[in-house]
Write an enzyme that holds these catalytic residues in place. Structure first.
Site, PDB file in Angstrom:
ATOM      1  N   HIS A 140     -47.330   5.809  58.119  1.00 48.11           N
ATOM      2  CA  HIS A 140     -46.380   5.564  59.211  1.00 48.11           C
ATOM      3  C   HIS A 140     -46.733   6.503  60.362  1.00 48.11           C
ATOM      4  O   HIS A 140     -46.480   7.701  60.291  1.00 48.11           O
ATOM      5  CB  HIS A 140     -44.965   5.829  58.659  1.00 48.11           C
ATOM      6  CG  HIS A 140     -43.873   5.742  59.679  1.00 48.11           C
ATOM      7  ND1 HIS A 140     -42.601   6.243  59.450  1.00 48.11           N
ATOM      8  CD2 HIS A 140     -43.834   5.190  60.920  1.00 48.11           C
ATOM      9  CE1 HIS A 140     -41.847   6.017  60.508  1.00 48.11           C
ATOM     10  NE2 HIS A 140     -42.563   5.390  61.421  1.00 48.11           N
ATOM     11  N   ASP A 175     -46.053  10.221  56.475  1.00 45.62           N
ATOM     12  CA  ASP A 175     -45.496  10.299  57.832  1.00 45.62           C
ATOM     13  C   ASP A 175     -46.356  11.194  58.714  1.00 45.62           C
ATOM     14  O   ASP A 175     -46.449  12.402  58.476  1.00 45.62           O
ATOM     15  CB  ASP A 175     -44.081  10.886  57.769  1.00 45.62           C
ATOM     16  CG  ASP A 175     -43.080   9.899  57.193  1.00 45.62           C
ATOM     17  OD1 ASP A 175     -42.951   8.794  57.756  1.00 45.62           O
ATOM     18  OD2 ASP A 175     -42.437  10.235  56.182  1.00 45.62           O
TER      19      ASP A 175
END
Ligand code: DX5
Ligand code: ZN
Length: 218
Positions: free
Chosen positions: A66, A35
């Site tokens: 992501h 992330d």
């Protein structure tokens, strides 16, 4: 294809990153969920290239990256060099999404698009055939450990219908508040990949937790 499990490294112990990466290497997990947050697109900052490259040095499975950042286009090549295998950008952060998807593929990565809880899956209809993955956010992005948003189940089911005609190979990934209970319902609705952060890393035996998630089948 069997269910893909992508543990989110955001919830690992950053004083022991190598140990936690090895745990994922030795588990039934399929990918590493990475992330990246810029403090602009989301109200939090996670980590950047030095940490991601350190993870890549030890990871024996693909990096599922992501991006929760504004203007991701300027960093596509950098993420390819840092070892991203799948690069997912947010629909809400891309003005020229079609161009961004092509650039990700030209840089040799699989291309994903993430949608926030308020965004309908129907906005992806025109680009679905050029995507490898859609990431349905089942929390508002920015933090681990949040409560699962129920309407995500219906979005997964709707996307499953869309993919039948437009892209049967599309991976439907879901991220946020995933545990065995929500995971089971997501898989029944059509999810093919589950991200799990706190549920894995806050559990007593993360390896067993990953195994249990991997066992969820529709
Ligand atoms: C949230 C991140 C997630 C997060 C999930 O913005 O995109 O990947 O790590 O954490 P859990 O599984 O704890 O909800
Ligand atoms: Zn994520």
């Amino acid at each position: 294809m069997s269910l893909i499990i992508s543990p989110s490294v955001l919830s690992c112990d950053f004083a022991n990153v190598q140990r936690d990466v090895e745990m994922i290497n030795n588990s039934d997990a399929d990918w590493f969920h990475i992330d990246i947050m810029d403090g602009v697109f989301v109200p939090n900052i996670s980590f950047g290239f030095p940490v991601m490259k350190a993870i890549k040095r030890h990871a024996k499975k693909p990096l599922d990256v992501h991006l929760m950042i504004d203007n991701p286009d300027q960093y596509i090549e950098d993420f390819a060099s840092a070892g991203a295998d799948i690069l997912t950008v947010h629909f809400e952060a891309c003005t020229h999404l079609h161009r961004t998807i092509n650039a990700i593929r030209e840089a040799g990565m699989k291309a994903g698009v993430a949608i926030n809880p308020h965004t309908s899956v129907t906005v992806l209809e025109e680009v679905l055939d050029s995507l490898d993955l859609v990431l349905i956010m089942s929390v508002n992005p920015g933090f681990g450990g949040q409560k699962f948003i129920e309407s995500s189940i219906g979005k997964v089911a709707k996307l499953r219908e869309m993919k039948t005609n437009l892209n049967p190979d599309l991976i439907i990934e879901v991220d946020g508040g995933v545990n065995l209970e929500t995971g089971n319902r997501l898989v029944e609705a059509g999810a093919s990949a589950l991200v799990a952060g706190s549920f894995v890393f806050k559990s007593e035996e993360p390896i067993n937790t990953i195994k249990a998630l991997k066992g969820l089948q529709s």
